[in-house]
Design an enzyme around this catalytic site. Structure first.
Site, PDB file in Angstrom:
ATOM      1  N   LYS A 176     -17.832  72.946 -10.260  1.00 37.25           N
ATOM      2  CA  LYS A 176     -17.064  74.181 -10.169  1.00 37.25           C
ATOM      3  C   LYS A 176     -16.411  74.309  -8.794  1.00 37.25           C
ATOM      4  O   LYS A 176     -16.739  73.554  -7.867  1.00 37.25           O
ATOM      5  CB  LYS A 176     -17.992  75.366 -10.463  1.00 37.25           C
ATOM      6  CG  LYS A 176     -18.579  75.324 -11.884  1.00 37.25           C
ATOM      7  CD  LYS A 176     -19.497  76.510 -12.154  1.00 37.25           C
ATOM      8  CE  LYS A 176     -20.090  76.439 -13.552  1.00 37.25           C
ATOM      9  NZ  LYS A 176     -20.981  77.583 -13.850  1.00 37.25           N
ATOM     10  N   TYR A 206     -14.752  78.655 -22.176  1.00 41.33           N
ATOM     11  CA  TYR A 206     -15.947  79.506 -22.224  1.00 41.33           C
ATOM     12  C   TYR A 206     -15.879  80.526 -23.352  1.00 41.33           C
ATOM     13  O   TYR A 206     -16.458  81.618 -23.244  1.00 41.33           O
ATOM     14  CB  TYR A 206     -16.107  80.234 -20.884  1.00 41.33           C
ATOM     15  CG  TYR A 206     -16.547  79.346 -19.746  1.00 41.33           C
ATOM     16  CD1 TYR A 206     -17.831  78.800 -19.715  1.00 41.33           C
ATOM     17  CD2 TYR A 206     -15.689  79.066 -18.691  1.00 41.33           C
ATOM     18  CE1 TYR A 206     -18.237  77.990 -18.670  1.00 41.33           C
ATOM     19  CE2 TYR A 206     -16.094  78.254 -17.630  1.00 41.33           C
ATOM     20  CZ  TYR A 206     -17.368  77.724 -17.628  1.00 41.33           C
ATOM     21  OH  TYR A 206     -17.778  76.932 -16.582  1.00 41.33           O
ATOM     22  N   ASN A 234     -22.647  78.590  -9.273  1.00 43.73           N
ATOM     23  CA  ASN A 234     -23.836  77.732  -9.333  1.00 43.73           C
ATOM     24  C   ASN A 234     -23.478  76.237  -9.366  1.00 43.73           C
ATOM     25  O   ASN A 234     -24.229  75.424  -9.888  1.00 43.73           O
ATOM     26  CB  ASN A 234     -24.714  78.107 -10.521  1.00 43.73           C
ATOM     27  CG  ASN A 234     -23.971  78.071 -11.852  1.00 43.73           C
ATOM     28  OD1 ASN A 234     -22.805  77.697 -11.921  1.00 43.73           O
ATOM     29  ND2 ASN A 234     -24.660  78.450 -12.918  1.00 43.73           N
ATOM     30  N   GLU A 237     -16.097  70.040 -25.342  1.00 46.40           N
ATOM     31  CA  GLU A 237     -15.736  70.127 -23.927  1.00 46.40           C
ATOM     32  C   GLU A 237     -15.139  68.818 -23.406  1.00 46.40           C
ATOM     33  O   GLU A 237     -14.208  68.837 -22.585  1.00 46.40           O
ATOM     34  CB  GLU A 237     -16.961  70.532 -23.113  1.00 46.40           C
ATOM     35  CG  GLU A 237     -17.405  71.964 -23.403  1.00 46.40           C
ATOM     36  CD  GLU A 237     -18.764  72.311 -22.807  1.00 46.40           C
ATOM     37  OE1 GLU A 237     -19.159  73.485 -22.903  1.00 46.40           O
ATOM     38  OE2 GLU A 237     -19.429  71.402 -22.256  1.00 46.40           O
TER      39      GLU A 237
END
Length: 310
Positions: free
Chosen positions: A99, A137, A203, A217
């Site tokens: 991320k 998401y 995270n 994904e």
């Protein structure tokens, strides 16, 4: 030879002279690293049993590209049920995603991925739009944290990669650690989220939670019409981690060293064919003595190209 001593695959070879894809059945014997090939269209042997040093046991998976006698072959399917059952168990795939808060930690993360026994088969840096984030998401759209998550994941580039290994989905999530980075630091201090994450949203890393999610994904990032990289080709240079270093698991340490002196603005894994490599190295042809070996090395497996700035 007993059945368990041989593995069957269907493979493609693009013949550049005929502009045609030829299909072969490839039989690999791990005991002595030999192989043979059969021409599926003409129903006749193409290559008698021959010793090969360019195929390793870890190359035996669907989508793998190997070089045999100057031909780049792509494994497109298993050749029999035994091979599928035997090798399919150790080639489960999962998506990993770094991320925005941890993109600068690409090197250490890749190093830990390698040390944990995973094989990375695809990798790229890209920038997600809000529409991309909504699609990625979508199962979380009813959750309270959804808008915060979308804002965070679109705040900078992400790095997506396909992981492969035995029981890859579960083992990757174990390496990630608990969703909340604070909990990860107390319960799994060596996990990636404990080392690089901040809280439950920032995270550091993402992992697929099921085979269905992994397939969706992976297709999201690497399927047809997939997301473009962040490369913009201005005020930069190109750095390439060559196949031998990728295969030896040195990518993480190399990227970490590069990051100490440069900004990495784009990164992607490629497996190049001979024509591409000859074009890439065209300025060296007839100039440097090592040109043939340079070409041979760069077609020998996946490489990682980086756009870097300073």
């Amino acid at each position: 030879m007993a059945e368990e001593d041989r593995f069957y695959f269907i493979c493609d070879w693009y013949d550049p002279h005929a502009a045609f894809i030829r299909k072969y059945q490839l039989v690999y014997y791990p005991k002595d690293c030999t192989m043979e090939m059969f021409d599926m269209k003409n129903h006749r042997p193409f290559l008698r049993r021959t010793k090969v040093d360019t195929i390793r046991p870890e190359d035996l998976y669907i989508g793998s590209r190997v070089n045999v006698l100057s031909r780049q072959l792509t494994f497109t399917d298993y050749g029999d049920k035994f091979t599928e059952k035997r090798l399919g168990q150790r080639t489960e795939r999962s998506l990993g995603m770094i991320k925005p808060d941890a993109v600068s930690k690409l090197g250490p993360i890749l190093d830990q991925v390698h040390q944990s026994g995973f094989l990375i088969t695809k990798l790229k840096m890209c920038q997600l739009s809000r529409d991309d984030a909504f699609e990625l998401y979508k199962e979380h759209q009813s959750k309270d944290f959804f808008n915060k998550l979308v804002s965070f994941v679109t705040s900078g580039p992400v790095i997506a990669f396909e992981l492969m290994g035995g029981n890859a989905i579960l083992k990757w999530r174990e390496l990630l650690g608990p969703t909340d980075s604070a909990v990860a630091r107390s319960e799994a201090p060596m996990s990636l989220r404990a080392r690089f994450g901040t809280d439950g949203t920032q995270n550091a890393v993402h992992g697929s939670d099921s085979p269905e999610s992994a397939a969706r994904e992976i297709d999201f990032f690497f399927g047809p019409g997939c997301r473009a990289t962040t490369a913009n080709f201005g005020s930069c240079t190109c750095a390439v981690i060559k196949p031998h270093a990728v295969l030896e698991g040195l990518s993480g340490r190399i990227i970490q060293k590069v990051s100490e002196h440069f900004t990495i603005s784009a990164v992607e894994m490629f497996t190049m064919d001979k024509a591409n490599v000859e074009e890439f190295y065209e300025v060296y042809k007839g100039v440097v003595q090592e040109y043939p070996e340079m070409v041979k090395e760069l077609v020998s497996g996946p490489c990682i190209a980086m756009e870097i700035r300073a």
